[in-house]
Design a protein around this motif. Sequence first.
Motif, PDB file in Angstrom:
ATOM      1  N   ASN A 141       0.822  -1.205   0.000  1.00 28.10           N
ATOM      2  CA  ASN A 141       0.000   0.000   0.000  1.00 28.10           C
ATOM      3  C   ASN A 141       0.859   1.259   0.000  1.00 28.10           C
ATOM      4  OD1 ASN A 141      -2.580  -1.249   0.048  1.00 28.10           O
ATOM      5  ND2 ASN A 141      -2.302  -1.712   2.217  1.00 28.10           N
ATOM      6  N   ASP A 142       1.955   1.246   0.752  1.00 23.64           N
ATOM      7  CA  ASP A 142       2.799   2.437   0.800  1.00 23.64           C
ATOM      8  C   ASP A 142       3.552   2.633  -0.512  1.00 23.64           C
ATOM      9  OD1 ASP A 142       2.061   3.429   3.281  1.00 23.64           O
ATOM     10  OD2 ASP A 142       3.542   2.236   4.363  1.00 23.64           O
ATOM     11  N   TYR A 143       3.951   1.556  -1.166  1.00 24.25           N
ATOM     12  CA  TYR A 143       4.532   1.724  -2.498  1.00 24.25           C
ATOM     13  C   TYR A 143       3.500   2.333  -3.452  1.00 24.25           C
ATOM     14  CZ  TYR A 143       9.021  -0.593  -1.799  1.00 24.25           C
ATOM     15  OH  TYR A 143      10.300  -0.890  -1.395  1.00 24.25           O
ATOM     16  N   ASN A 144       2.264   1.868  -3.340  1.00 23.17           N
ATOM     17  CA  ASN A 144       1.199   2.417  -4.169  1.00 23.17           C
ATOM     18  C   ASN A 144       0.982   3.905  -3.866  1.00 23.17           C
ATOM     19  OD1 ASN A 144      -0.919   2.200  -6.086  1.00 23.17           O
ATOM     20  ND2 ASN A 144      -2.404   1.986  -4.451  1.00 23.17           N
ATOM     21  N   ASN A 145       0.965   4.252  -2.577  1.00 21.75           N
ATOM     22  CA  ASN A 145       0.806   5.657  -2.186  1.00 21.75           C
ATOM     23  C   ASN A 145       1.960   6.512  -2.708  1.00 21.75           C
ATOM     24  OD1 ASN A 145      -1.607   5.464  -0.730  1.00 21.75           O
ATOM     25  ND2 ASN A 145      -0.555   4.838   1.139  1.00 21.75           N
ATOM     26  N   ARG A 146       3.177   6.018  -2.569  1.00 23.18           N
ATOM     27  CA  ARG A 146       4.323   6.807  -3.026  1.00 23.18           C
ATOM     28  C   ARG A 146       4.295   6.960  -4.548  1.00 23.18           C
ATOM     29  NH1 ARG A 146      10.505   5.146  -1.644  1.00 23.18           N
ATOM     30  NH2 ARG A 146      10.096   3.687  -3.358  1.00 23.18           N
ATOM     31  N   GLY A 147       3.892   5.895  -5.227  1.00 22.71           N
ATOM     32  CA  GLY A 147       3.744   6.006  -6.670  1.00 22.71           C
ATOM     33  C   GLY A 147       2.744   7.074  -7.058  1.00 22.71           C
ATOM     34  N   PHE A 148       1.648   7.157  -6.309  1.00 23.43           N
ATOM     35  CA  PHE A 148       0.634   8.176  -6.573  1.00 23.43           C
ATOM     36  C   PHE A 148       1.209   9.582  -6.420  1.00 23.43           C
ATOM     37  CE2 PHE A 148      -2.873  10.712  -4.522  1.00 23.43           C
ATOM     38  CZ  PHE A 148      -3.558  10.992  -5.689  1.00 23.43           C
ATOM     39  N   ILE A 149       2.013   9.793  -5.379  1.00 23.06           N
ATOM     40  CA  ILE A 149       2.603  11.117  -5.173  1.00 23.06           C
ATOM     41  C   ILE A 149       3.599  11.426  -6.289  1.00 23.06           C
ATOM     42  CG2 ILE A 149       3.797  12.641  -3.565  1.00 23.06           C
ATOM     43  CD1 ILE A 149       2.946  10.690  -1.310  1.00 23.06           C
ATOM     44  N   HIS A 150       4.422  10.441  -6.643  1.00 24.86           N
ATOM     45  CA  HIS A 150       5.341  10.638  -7.765  1.00 24.86           C
ATOM     46  C   HIS A 150       4.557  11.050  -9.021  1.00 24.86           C
ATOM     47  CE1 HIS A 150       9.248   9.575  -6.207  1.00 24.86           C
ATOM     48  NE2 HIS A 150       8.880   8.377  -5.823  1.00 24.86           N
ATOM     49  N   TYR A 151       3.446  10.371  -9.262  1.00 24.82           N
ATOM     50  CA  TYR A 151       2.640  10.662 -10.436  1.00 24.82           C
ATOM     51  C   TYR A 151       2.105  12.084 -10.389  1.00 24.82           C
ATOM     52  CZ  TYR A 151      -0.915   9.932 -14.056  1.00 24.82           C
ATOM     53  OH  TYR A 151      -1.667  10.025 -15.191  1.00 24.82           O
ATOM     54  N   GLN A 152       1.617  12.485  -9.220  1.00 25.06           N
ATOM     55  CA  GLN A 152       1.097  13.837  -9.059  1.00 25.06           C
ATOM     56  C   GLN A 152       2.187  14.882  -9.311  1.00 25.06           C
ATOM     57  OE1 GLN A 152      -2.078  13.951  -9.172  1.00 25.06           O
ATOM     58  NE2 GLN A 152      -2.868  14.299  -7.131  1.00 25.06           N
ATOM     59  N   SER A 153       3.404  14.568  -8.931  1.00 25.42           N
ATOM     60  CA  SER A 153       4.498  15.534  -9.060  1.00 25.42           C
ATOM     61  C   SER A 153       5.111  15.538 -10.456  1.00 25.42           C
ATOM     62  CB  SER A 153       5.590  15.237  -8.025  1.00 25.42           C
ATOM     63  OG  SER A 153       6.325  14.077  -8.382  1.00 25.42           O
TER      64      SER A 153
END
Length: 244
Positions: free
Chosen positions: A91-103
């Motif tokens: 889940n945290d890898y998924n969350n971090r991926g989401f932030i990377h995507y947003q940035s």
Amino acid sequence: MNTSYFVDNQDCFKRQACSNVPSANTAFYPNRIDCPSRGGNSSVTPSLASSQVAPETSLRKLAQNKMLQGDYCEAIAIITCLLDRHPDNANDYNNRGFIHYQSGELDAALADYNKAIEINPDLAAAYNNRANYYAAKKELIKAIADYDRAIDLNPLHVRALINRGITLRELKLYDRAIENFDFALRLGQLQGQAWKERGRTHHLRGDWNYALADYRRALPFFPEGRQKQQIQAWIDEILSPFQF
């Protein structure tokens, strides 16, 4: 004219985290090239994250707030610290991926989504997120495959249904797109998004009466802002030839 909007997921950063996504055609994502997050070396976050009094749920909430404030570096650093504690947390890898995507760090986002799926091949949210990445890259067949997998794992995944419908529309498979929006509407969630996207599909197919009806159903679901303005612009586009 065919601007896609991939729907966000409200449960980001909870324990069963995150399925997102912003527009595949958004013109600009700020790329924080000075971000220290890859090494987790933020001047603030690691000291907080290493504290035994900082619950992990609180850190995820803090990361979410930092992201919403546009402080992607700090948000990524927080999640990186959580992964230092628990390196097998999909889940945290998924969350971090989401932030990377947003940035705008799309390659880093894909790497994190892939890692989340490697750890937990049944994490529907990660497939939905990765599909949004592929859609943004115009790799639409790969996107459809990942949306299919997300829906196989969770047949009630409304966001994946709507996103798959948008992608099928990009492929001009309008009937199949409408089937996805119809199913999403029957599930009774994200109805504004479903009406909006079904209306857009009717519009592009040339069924203007159906499009107007769906746009008007969608409008009350949205506050004043970009999406409501977009729907109104589409309505005006249909009606303008008939105005004298």
